[in-house]
Scaffold this motif. Sequence first.
Motif, short mmCIF file in Angstrom:
data_model
loop_
_atom_site.label_atom_id
_atom_site.label_comp_id
_atom_site.label_asym_id
_atom_site.label_seq_id
_atom_site.Cartn_x
_atom_site.Cartn_y
_atom_site.Cartn_z
N THR A 292 -6.45 7.48 -6.97
CA THR A 292 -5.04 6.85 -5.49
C THR A 292 -5.80 7.81 -4.03
O THR A 292 -4.97 8.85 -4.08
CB THR A 292 -3.57 7.06 -5.95
N THR B 247 5.97 4.04 2.23
CA THR B 247 4.81 4.40 1.31
C THR B 247 4.82 4.85 0.01
O THR B 247 4.50 4.27 -0.48
CB THR B 247 4.07 5.63 2.15
N LYS C 214 5.70 0.60 -1.76
CA LYS C 214 4.98 0.11 -1.57
C LYS C 214 3.39 0.11 -1.38
O LYS C 214 2.90 -0.51 -1.95
CB LYS C 214 4.94 -0.81 0.00
N VAL C 215 2.90 1.14 -1.27
CA VAL C 215 1.39 1.54 -1.97
C VAL C 215 0.82 2.46 -2.45
O VAL C 215 0.58 2.33 -3.93
CB VAL C 215 0.83 2.28 -0.30
N PRO D 12 3.18 0.69 -6.67
CA PRO D 12 3.11 -0.52 -7.46
C PRO D 12 1.75 -0.87 -8.55
O PRO D 12 1.28 -0.73 -9.02
CB PRO D 12 2.49 -1.31 -6.88
N PRO D 13 0.31 0.09 -8.21
CA PRO D 13 -0.92 0.20 -8.72
C PRO D 13 -0.34 0.80 -9.96
O PRO D 13 -1.10 1.27 -10.91
CB PRO D 13 -1.79 0.89 -7.94
N ARG E 156 -1.46 -9.56 -11.49
CA ARG E 156 -0.34 -9.82 -9.85
C ARG E 156 -1.28 -8.70 -9.34
O ARG E 156 -0.77 -8.56 -8.12
CB ARG E 156 0.98 -9.31 -10.62
N LEU E 157 -1.03 -7.88 -9.65
CA LEU E 157 -2.63 -6.56 -9.12
C LEU E 157 -3.66 -6.25 -8.52
O LEU E 157 -4.25 -5.73 -8.25
CB LEU E 157 -1.54 -4.82 -9.56
N GLY E 158 -4.42 -7.75 -8.79
CA GLY E 158 -5.53 -8.41 -8.31
C GLY E 158 -6.53 -7.21 -9.00
O GLY E 158 -7.74 -6.91 -9.17
#
Lengths: 356, 281
Positions: free
Chosen positions: B170, B188, B191-192, B195-196, B277-279
């Motif tokens: 990251t 941050t 939301k950033v 999630p990953p 969902r996380l692409g």
Amino acid sequence: MDIRIRGLTKSFGASPAIHGVDLDIRSGELLGLLGPSGSGKTTLLRMIAGLEIPNDGRIFFGDEDASFKTVQERRVGFVFQSYALFRHMSVADNISYGLRVRPGAQRPTTAEIAKRVSDLLEMMQLGGFGSRYPAQLSGGQRQRVALARALAVEPRVLLLDEPFGALDAQVRKDLRRWLREIHDRTGHTTIFVTHDQDEALELSDRVAILSKGRIEQIGSPQDVYHAPQTPFVFGFIGESNRLDVSVEYGRIKLSGVDLGAAAQAVGDGAAWLFFRPQDARLTDASQAPLRGALRAIHRTGAVTRATVLLEPGGALIDLDAPADIALQAGQQTGVHLGRYTIFPAGELAGVRARAA
Amino acid sequence: MLPVAWRFGQPSPLPGFRLALCGTLLWLAVIVLIPLGGVLLRSSSIGLAGIWEIATQPRLMAALRLSFGLSLLAGVFSLVVGLLIAWVLTRYDFPGSRFLDAAIDLPFAMPTAVAGIALTAVYAPNGWFGAPLAALGLKVAYTPLGIFIALVFIGLPFAVRTIQPVLAETEVELEEASATLGATRAQTIRKVILPPLIPAALTGLALSFARAVGEYGSVIFIAGNIPFASEIAPLMVVMKLEEFDETGATAIAAIMLGVSFAMLLVINLVQAWTRRRLGHG
């Protein structure tokens, strides 16, 4: 929003990155920060954004002293070379992120956010891409999403760090034109960092050239190309030749050979004479004091260029030659110097020309 | 890396598929499928009704509840602490950070009985931590809390080691971009950054949970093994074996196998869903 920078200084450990830089950026201007790697240009940009804390100096956004404001309070739009898109969010969610994280009272309604996102997608020529994920986009598309995301929050200033650095040549060129259009349409004060001089000269209203943490020159692309104020700028922008000469009683000597009276006032002593390939031409060997042997002829499309090994001094220089040149490699030739600039010899950075 | 498409009977420019597949199947059969099949076969000799009878014994029910409940709880707790440790190890370079990084793996390397005895000594009512905690009225050793601590001890490396590589990938720019867009630090992170990490975190949870369910050596010393209070299911298996009741032991084993499989399946399904969902495609 005009931006004033006064005496900005930053060092990382013992090595200084920026030495007391003063810089004025006019409202609505597109300013390029150009310099070789390690010149401090990115550090300067990051300090304006609030992503680095300066050791000393002040940054003003209009009349407001922003020096001690947090990143969030500065409301800048920042575009990273690596795009820094949120991979787990769709394109639309990336763009609306800055609006969605606002505290309740300042947050636009869902409908307003959707409208803003679709307007920006349209402007970025990304209509219909809103539900895609960053992984499904090309490099150029990702960079446009990053720009849309930065513009969504109505920044007071737009900062771009090597925005096209990771893209291939053709995409770079297209995005450059397109960024200029966006800038002209939105009127944001924009500062961008690049090490690519073509990019800086084509895109900017003004260019600031940095070397070793100092601003060497700031001016229009025309100015920095045609009237470089320091040896560094002359050598860095465009193609140039440098001759190590000496000045005696106002006359230029190259290894003892007299090249005539100096065109600019310069003190006696060691000096550097700079000229561009198109400002010299080949002449009859008997007519010029500057003589040498033709080493090679290079033809690259529109330009024909001759490399000459000078007899006095033994330097190799490049100059433009007529396309129908009849000379062969090895033959003697004279060199006529047209425009040139002479600087006192010294450090390659931080030396100002005497009344060029 | 994309998997190489393979079709029967067609020569491939990159040979080795047949050999690799045969090796994989053989290994799975010898090490995993045959022993597990043996357990199921042996336990099936008493029939489903027999297994149900054993499973519904109150003492075993209590042990199963304790084992699976505490294992899940310890897995979640390891995840939270593991996230923090992984964050510190990837984001900051400080004196001793390498040492700390190496120390994370110690619970992997230690014989579990040694860990169990060490934990018991520290948390016993007269131990370094146990004595002050006992003064506060908190009894750790020989209670479910003691079991929980042992399970966290052995589960933590799984959580740290699965989250760490993802966190290392990251970029700091993501946090900086979030800040320039006006997000607070808490936004941050929420939301950033987090999630990953969800797919990796779920893997970490599954691994530490699975390890905790089967853990024996480090738990039995600190657990005290009081029926209906601090007796874990693997201990019940051992007790049945000591009573020469092999059928009973395999029946409990089969029950644990079924519950574990169901829980791991759920975790994996959630993980697959978040991945999509996380692409991640």
